[in-house]
Design a protein around this motif. Structure first.
Motif, PDB file in Angstrom:
ATOM      1  N   ALA A   1       0.841  -1.198   0.000  1.00 42.15           N
ATOM      2  CA  ALA A   1       0.000   0.000   0.000  1.00 42.15           C
ATOM      3  C   ALA A   1       0.869   1.239   0.000  1.00 42.15           C
ATOM      4  O   ALA A   1       2.054   1.201   0.344  1.00 42.15           O
ATOM      5  N   LEU A   2       0.258   2.352  -0.381  1.00 41.27           N
ATOM      6  CA  LEU A   2       0.914   3.665  -0.307  1.00 41.27           C
ATOM      7  C   LEU A   2       0.872   4.133   1.140  1.00 41.27           C
ATOM      8  O   LEU A   2      -0.197   4.131   1.778  1.00 41.27           O
TER       9      LEU A   2
ATOM     10  N   ALA B   1       5.755   6.402  -0.130  1.00 42.22           N
ATOM     11  CA  ALA B   1       6.392   5.155  -0.547  1.00 42.22           C
ATOM     12  C   ALA B   1       5.355   4.050  -0.658  1.00 42.22           C
ATOM     13  O   ALA B   1       4.310   4.088   0.006  1.00 42.22           O
ATOM     14  N   VAL B   2       5.653   3.082  -1.510  1.00 41.98           N
ATOM     15  CA  VAL B   2       4.858   1.861  -1.611  1.00 41.98           C
ATOM     16  C   VAL B   2       5.600   0.787  -0.830  1.00 41.98           C
ATOM     17  O   VAL B   2       6.757   0.480  -1.147  1.00 41.98           O
ATOM     18  N   CYS B   3       4.963   0.222   0.174  1.00 41.50           N
ATOM     19  CA  CYS B   3       5.629  -0.738   1.063  1.00 41.50           C
ATOM     20  C   CYS B   3       4.759  -1.968   1.283  1.00 41.50           C
ATOM     21  O   CYS B   3       3.526  -1.873   1.263  1.00 41.50           O
ATOM     22  N   PRO B   4       5.392  -3.108   1.531  1.00 40.49           N
ATOM     23  CA  PRO B   4       4.610  -4.264   1.990  1.00 40.49           C
ATOM     24  C   PRO B   4       4.036  -3.942   3.365  1.00 40.49           C
ATOM     25  O   PRO B   4       4.739  -3.437   4.246  1.00 40.49           O
ATOM     26  N   LEU B   5       2.754  -4.209   3.553  1.00 38.81           N
ATOM     27  CA  LEU B   5       2.086  -3.772   4.771  1.00 38.81           C
ATOM     28  C   LEU B   5       2.682  -4.384   6.030  1.00 38.81           C
ATOM     29  O   LEU B   5       2.737  -3.736   7.077  1.00 38.81           O
ATOM     30  N   PHE B   6       3.163  -5.622   5.955  1.00 42.00           N
ATOM     31  CA  PHE B   6       3.658  -6.252   7.177  1.00 42.00           C
ATOM     32  C   PHE B   6       4.908  -5.558   7.706  1.00 42.00           C
ATOM     33  O   PHE B   6       5.152  -5.556   8.913  1.00 42.00           O
ATOM     34  N   LEU B   7       5.708  -4.944   6.829  1.00 39.40           N
ATOM     35  CA  LEU B   7       6.923  -4.268   7.276  1.00 39.40           C
ATOM     36  C   LEU B   7       6.628  -2.933   7.963  1.00 39.40           C
ATOM     37  O   LEU B   7       7.451  -2.446   8.751  1.00 39.40           O
TER      38      LEU B   7
ATOM     39  N   GLY C   1      -6.149   4.609   1.608  1.00 37.96           N
ATOM     40  CA  GLY C   1      -6.862   3.484   2.194  1.00 37.96           C
ATOM     41  C   GLY C   1      -6.908   2.242   1.334  1.00 37.96           C
ATOM     42  O   GLY C   1      -7.687   1.325   1.584  1.00 37.96           O
ATOM     43  N   GLU C   2      -6.066   2.179   0.305  1.00 35.00           N
ATOM     44  CA  GLU C   2      -6.094   1.062  -0.640  1.00 35.00           C
ATOM     45  C   GLU C   2      -5.165  -0.066  -0.189  1.00 35.00           C
ATOM     46  O   GLU C   2      -4.332   0.096   0.697  1.00 35.00           O
ATOM     47  N   CYS C   3      -5.299  -1.219  -0.818  1.00 36.74           N
ATOM     48  CA  CYS C   3      -4.360  -2.328  -0.665  1.00 36.74           C
ATOM     49  C   CYS C   3      -4.245  -3.020  -2.010  1.00 36.74           C
ATOM     50  O   CYS C   3      -5.254  -3.398  -2.608  1.00 36.74           O
TER      51      CYS C   3
END
Length: 312
Positions: free
Chosen positions: A172-173, A244-250, A265-267
């Protein structure tokens, strides 16, 4: 009458495996606490016993022959099996507690933002396991290095390796609230002009994210900053340096603490993710299997947290 071939010694196998790993008699000697000459002689003896050349010796260095590459997997498995048997025998004799050792490689970001905060739990359930954690950037692990278990970033397909999905498909952003202060964010166009932070490696790129979340957004007016990896990119996002675009778990902890927000609010489901990878031909290792089982349980718990975040 043909005489029986001499039995291969474990010393010769270890000398060959370490030499193949480092592609250097000198480095192998340092690892084994032997002289370079002793390691070279042990490898030569092994070649005589096997009856084929396992290494090419050239002025520019050592390399495996095709026969050596094929033999290496079996030699590594044989040593691992012997080590497992020795540990089990000592355990049954009461001279050693159950345990073992695992050499694990992971990217600095995966280690710092997810694995290390959870490690006390693994130590609690496996106190006698010796864990050696080596940070490695996903795209820069030398081919000669061999680990019991690797955490790799990619699409889950690697030749001569077995990969098990852990985390990272959801991206997500994200941004710092202070970066967005005073802005009304309803769509991607409302973010125009803000700096865009990008990883230098493959995966979690702006193009892949925008194709799904903001296909009509013109990013050409936004400056871009390039970072070597998430280990430096995530702190930069938290500091307010850009989007930034990041993996949500990180970034899950930072989102839950309010240090970061998802302005749209997107995924998006990305093509890259983090996998636990075991090289083909790796010998049995009960400590590695215990670590992998624990990693999978922790990954599931984190996935549940991500799902709750997205449902909120």
């Amino acid at each position: 009458m043909q005489l029986p071939r001499a039995t291969t010694s474990t010393a010769c196998l270890r000398a060959f495996v370490e030499t193949a790993r480092w592609q250097s008699f000198t480095r192998a000697a340092e690892t084994l606490c032997l002289t370079q000459s002793a390691v070279s002689k042990q490898v030569q003896l092994l070649e005589q016993q096997v009856g084929v050349r396992l290494l090419r010796r050239a002025p520019q260095g050592l390399s495996l022959t095709p026969a050596g590459s094929a033999y290496l997997a079996h030699a590594s498995e044989a040593l691992a099996t012997l080590a497992e048997g020795e540990a089990r025998a000592r355990q049954l004799a009461g001279s050693e507690e159950a345990g073992g050792s695992v050499e694990l490689s992971a990217s600095p970001a995966f280690a710092a933002h997810w694995l290390i905060p959870l490690l006390p739990q693994f130590v609690a359930v496996a106190p006698s396991t010796r864990l050696l954690l080596r940070p490695r950037l996903p795209d820069f692990t030398p081919a000669t290095e061999r680990f019991d278990l690797e955490i790799r970033l990619g699409r889950g397909r690697w030749p001569d390796a077995q990969a098990t999905y852990l985390l990272g498909r959801e991206m997500a952003l994200v941004a710092s609230p202070k970066l967005l202060a005073g802005r009304s964010i309803r769509r991607a166009e409302d973010l125009s002009g803000l700096p865009l932070l990008q990883r230098a490696q493959r995966g979690y790129g702006w193009d892949e994210w925008a194709e799904s979340a903001a296909p009509d957004w013109d990013r050409s007016q936004s400056p871009e900053l390039l970072f070597e990896g998430f280990s430096v990119l995530i702190p930069a996002v938290i500091a307010g340096c850009g989007l930034a675009v990041c993996p949500l778990f990180l970034v899950l902890d930072a989102l839950e603490r309010g240090e970061l927000v998802r302005p749209l609010g997107e995924c998006v489901t990305g093509s890259s993710a983090y996998y636990a990878v075991i090289a083909a031909g790796a010998g049995r290792n009960s400590a590695r299997e215990q670590l992998l089982e624990w990693l999978l349980s922790q990954a599931q718990a984190t996935s549940d947290r991500v799902a709750r975040l997205l449902a909120a």
